[in-house]
Design an enzyme around this catalytic site. Sequence first.
Site, mmCIF file in Angstrom:
data_model
loop_
_atom_site.group_PDB
_atom_site.id
_atom_site.type_symbol
_atom_site.label_atom_id
_atom_site.label_comp_id
_atom_site.label_asym_id
_atom_site.label_seq_id
_atom_site.Cartn_x
_atom_site.Cartn_y
_atom_site.Cartn_z
ATOM 1 C CG ASP A 145 -4.961 -0.439 5.534
ATOM 2 O OD1 ASP A 145 -5.782 -0.897 4.889
ATOM 3 O OD2 ASP A 145 -4.191 0.663 5.565
ATOM 4 C CG ASP A 183 -2.360 -1.188 1.209
ATOM 5 O OD1 ASP A 183 -1.814 -1.363 -0.331
ATOM 6 O OD2 ASP A 183 -2.591 -0.988 2.003
ATOM 7 C CG ASP A 238 -7.574 -4.311 1.945
ATOM 8 O OD1 ASP A 238 -7.241 -4.229 1.006
ATOM 9 O OD2 ASP A 238 -6.604 -3.019 3.101
#
Length: 876
Positions: A616, A327, A620
């Site tokens: 997170d 990310d 996900d």
Amino acid sequence: MKDFYKQSVEDVCSHLGTDPDKGLSSEEAKKRLEKYGPNELAEKKKKTIWRMFFSQFTDFLIIILLVAAGVSILVGESVDAILIMIIVVLNATLSTIQESKAEKSLQLLKKMAAPMARVLRDGIVQTVPSREIVPGDIVILEAGNYVPADGRLIETVNFSVSEAALTGESQPVEKTTDLIDQENLPLGDRTNMVYSGTIVSRGRAKAVITSTGENTELGKIAKLLSEMEETQTPLQQNLEKLGKQIGMIILAICAVVFLVGIFEGEPALEMFLTAVSLAVAAVPEGLPAVVTIVLALGMYNMVKRHAVIRKLQAVEALGSVNVICSDKTGTLTKNEMNVVKYYLHPSIILDQEQIKSQKSEHIEKLFMGAILCNDSFITVKNGNRVTSGDPTEIALALAAMDYGFDKNELEKRIPRIHEIPFDSDRKMMTTVHEFEKKRLSFTKGAPDVVIKNCSKYMAPDGEIKVLSENDKNEIEQANMKMAQDGLRVLAVAFREIGDDYSELEKDLVFLGLMGMIDPPRPEVKDALERCRTAGINVIMITGDHKITAQTIAREIGILSENDMVLTGHELIEMDVEDLVKVVDKVKVYARVSPTDKLKIVEALKKKGKVVAMTGDGVNDAPALKKADIGVAMGITGTDVSKDASEMVLTDDNFASIVAAVEEGRKIFDNIRKVVYYLLSCNISEVVTIFVSILLRLPLPLIPVQILWMNLVTDGLPALALGVEPAEPDVMKRSPRDPKEGIMSKEIMTNVFIGGTILSVLTLFVYSWALLEHDQIELLRTMVFFTLCTGQLLHSLNSKSIKLSLFKVGIKNNPRLLIAIAGSFALLLGVIYLPILQNVFGTTNLTGKQLVVSLIAAIMIIPLYELVKVIRYRKKE
Ligand code: ATP
């Protein structure tokens, strides 16, 4: 008070002595923690030290050895037999110490991975370990959280909870704060309560905790729940298999040794003891245990580098990771957002200072939106701002506060009555407020999404005008410009609304764009460079705008000229097969939803990659599960994402993933070194004895000598090898092929070569001694000394499978040197101390005998160097 669901919020709070707006005071919480005990369930009884100790004796071979020793005592050979028993007990003690040390590190790791909860205490929202939650605490629950204890809901927004763990019901249950007036309601129908161990699947809520720990509903049934079985990692399984195979061969050889010995006329009992001792010493039954210890110690090291491993097998996979999908926000960047640019339509760009100096209804409205459509908590304590929540929202709120708004005052004056929470898939959020008898909604989110839903805009003079296509283009241009500077941009809009909320996010009035910087983490550049040399491909995945993502990716060095950038839009058009075709070229995925992440992992795995993927949010979880190494964020991550992951970063930092990969490679190397070392030493013992027997020479070693050798060489040096520092090239070589096991053919060949050289050197000394002397004790002492010393020195060769010892150096692992020196001192004691001479059947060596044995033993180093040159120089 029982049945909290039948009571009003006020009654429950007053019964529990708490204030729903401020929570408990810290002192009160402390007192209650003492009174009620920690909020945790009793753990399964741990294995006691004694059980660990006695389980060492359940090994079949050890039992045979003990029986044989018992028989020896009966027939009068007691000195030897007693010593054998002492050595066996010592061995068990050593194993017990190691095992309990490993167990302790594992326990500590479990604690590190313990869940946290957000509570309101002293009027401030704070994050505390879930075990410190007490009755009366006001907890804040969000999608992805585990409910830390049982509680009565006092505020809910679109709130639903998955209670499968408790009730078996797989569908999430909608929850409200409404009082229920019904007797004996089953748990699943108590919709104003939340229960420990269940998961928030959507929305947000506040609850007052009614019971904790064993008193929760989960606590009541916990005894029925079996704890998760500790499964062996593939590595441990492989090694156990390997150990068994090698063990069978060794047992066969031992049987031959025994039979030939008998045939040669050696006394049967002595021969039997020798064969069994050899079997005990040489069968590598302890391999999986050693691996566990090295893995556990390695995991402990990783914690220091901010990576908590949740599953032992992840350590192995880490070493072969060849793609890291990361990310952007918070992992590659600092997540310290700061609003620096504003765009007001038409064509007004302002910076922080400029906007502060202007007062207008338009700007005020923009900031009102920024502050009200916002879930962050900001309180002022001793003149300092204490913040908690999503950094993007904190930045927006702080910008508005800098302009002059008081967040808490505004929230009270213009209360929120409804909301549609932010969600990474929708990329926007809306709240409805009551203001001067009217209803007003604010929407904020990704500009492309928000602008699509706007039909008007507020002009700087406060007038509301129609938003034409041209205007939309202009705003989009402004958005692009900000993105090109690497800014994360959010649009804010509002509308007046009636009772009907169905069109809440339609027909909006555009207020402005707010652009914030989020600087890259300084350590990321170096970490990326390490990935490059280590053959690991790094891919950025972000919900942010393509241009913002591109700018940042270029800045930190992920993206170069010929690399591709894909957006969520483009991904929707592709199926996994299409993606597989281009996946090698794509370095940045922008404006993606968590669901796209799954597609990306699938495509990468189809290409045979070993993928680490960060995440997170709740959404996900599937991608995290699918990845070889799911990496969750320790600070910003939800409980659900952590649960789905193999690894949790305590600092949310990309560099920590790279550090963990390095540790993973190191641990794998070290396990290999230990296994290599142990096996080659075992082989050397077996070959030495076997060849002597075949050549009809007297037995070169007696049982206690064999057992002692095994205890000392296998003990300290092997453990010290397990903590070898990383080799200099650990991040300069390509990732390990995941199919390559710990003991590849290549390594097994090395084991045999190493073991055979050791035996040849020993047999050489034996023959030399046979020519010069005929006293059997002396012959054995020389063999014993040569083989022990050779094994100790061979631990230095084992510091690297491929690299020359001169390249690796000997000083980088002082523990190994101490282990060698200590073991060598013990060896000298066994040979020269008269009382030990008696028990170990040794005798003084003269200077000449010592030198000959020593030279032979030392030869293992140059000879093995030669092997490394022959086997690896060319390949390099
Ligand atoms: P990463 O995957 O790198 O963490 P991200 O954090 O930018 O990316 P999201 O949190 O999914 O990904 O955000 C996607 C977009 O949604 C952002 O670019 C922003 O425009 C918008 N956004 C982010 N947070 C909020 C929020 N709290 N409210 C409204 N919109 C938001």
